[in-house]
Scaffold this active site. Structure first.
Site, PDB file in Angstrom:
ATOM      1  N   ASP A  27      -7.758  11.658  12.011  1.00 40.07           N
ATOM      2  CA  ASP A  27      -6.804  10.634  12.456  1.00 40.07           C
ATOM      3  C   ASP A  27      -5.462  11.287  12.725  1.00 40.07           C
ATOM      4  O   ASP A  27      -5.081  12.262  12.059  1.00 40.07           O
ATOM      5  CB  ASP A  27      -6.678   9.497  11.430  1.00 40.07           C
ATOM      6  N   GLU A  40      -0.586   0.351   2.338  1.00 36.98           N
ATOM      7  CA  GLU A  40      -0.213   1.323   1.311  1.00 36.98           C
ATOM      8  C   GLU A  40       0.939   0.855   0.429  1.00 36.98           C
ATOM      9  O   GLU A  40       1.177   1.425  -0.622  1.00 36.98           O
ATOM     10  CB  GLU A  40       0.167   2.654   1.969  1.00 36.98           C
TER      11      GLU A  40
END
Length: 304
Positions: free
Chosen positions: A109, A201
């Site tokens: 990614d 997150e």
């Protein structure tokens, strides 16, 4: 009355007066106090100061204790979290790291942090001993931030044969519906692309509000793209804040670095196992991932 001559008055001797000085005591080695005791003074009248000195064995013992504390803290904060990096690799080593054992589908990614990517060079990994098949790219963040490299990278990934996907970095301080609308405007997914990803997150101030807002984003994205979104988070974040039946129904992309296996015991589809991978065509370190299944299973996850 007779007057004195002015000259005689000037020259007349002046009588001097003398003052008696008070008698001084002679310095003695001791002085009696009101109680009759003598204060400790030297013959010169100075006080003697007795200082306590640490025994040498105490000094070395304290020094050893401080050193031991430093070593323990250094190991706990700087060595232990990354000890996996220095472990001998008994399995497959590629792309600068020891690859997890038992996985055949590899991916990575990226975002604008990786800089300009040479996709032609990167394409060579598809025919390498451990082929790289898929890539996730950061598309958006919050309600108004677009990744500057997304459009170019998203187009190049398809041109060079990678199975591509896009993710949104969630900001708990921004309205969830607004963030979903922004992602929809930013990302045009096509047939063969992976489902949209929600990168979560940050918890925010209210845990319950976070879960409600995440569900708003997920429902709106699923209604628009007609596919169930993927949830990206660390195994600790998943266990602490998203460990209930509502979120367990989503496919998970778990981040867990420098480990032999994922500690999360639930169902997951992707594992981000390192952030220090090296791929041809990318100058910066890159996150590497594996898919928990076969290549055919990965293709069946894509948008029909």
């Amino acid at each position: 009355m007779t007057k004195k001559s002015p000259i005689l008055a000037v020259n007349e001797p002046v009588k001097k007066t003398t003052r008696k000085r008070p008698a001084t005591r002679k310095a003695t080695g001791s002085k009696k106090t009101a109680s009759g005791r003598t204060s400790g003074r030297t013959s010169k009248g100075k006080k003697t100061i007795r200082r306590w000195q640490m025994p040498s064995w105490c000094y070395y013992l304290l020094l050893g204790f401080i050193g031991a504390c430093f070593v323990i803290c250094f190991y706990y904060f700087f060595i232990r979290p990354y000890a996996y990096r220095w472990k001998p690799c008994y399995g497959m080593k590629a792309y600068g790291v020891c690859l997890p054992y038992g996985f055949e589908v590899h991916g990575f990614d990226v975002s604008h942090h990786q800089g300009q990517i040479d996709w032609s060079e990167l394409q060579k990994t598809q025919t390498a001993p451990f082929p790289v098949r898929f890539v996730f790219m950061k598309a958006s963040e919050g309600g108004d931030f677009s990744d500057t490299a997304f459009i170019h990278n998203f187009d190049e990934a398809r041109k060079h044969g990678f199975i591509r996907g896009a993710y949104h970095f969630y900001n708990p301080k921004t309205d969830a519906s607004r963030q979903a609308d922004f992602f929809i405007r930013s990302v045009k997914l096509e047939s063969g692309d992976l489902p949209p990803v929600l990168d979560i997150e940050v918890r925010g101030e209210d845990e319950k509000k976070l879960r409600r807002d995440l569900k708003v984003w997920l429902d709106k994205i699923e209604d628009y793209y007609r596919v169930k979104p993927i949830l990206y988070t660390s195994y600790k974040f998943k266990t602490r804040y998203l460990n209930d039946s509502v979120f367990n129904s989503y496919p998970y992309w778990i981040a867990h670095y420098y480990a032999d296996s994922v500690e999360y015991k639930g169902q997951w589809r992707f594992w981000q196992h390192t952030d220090v991978g090296r791929l041809p065509g990318i100058r910066e370190d890159v996150d590497l991932n594996v898919f928990n299944g076969t290549l055919d299973e990965l293709k069946r996850m894509t948008i029909p």
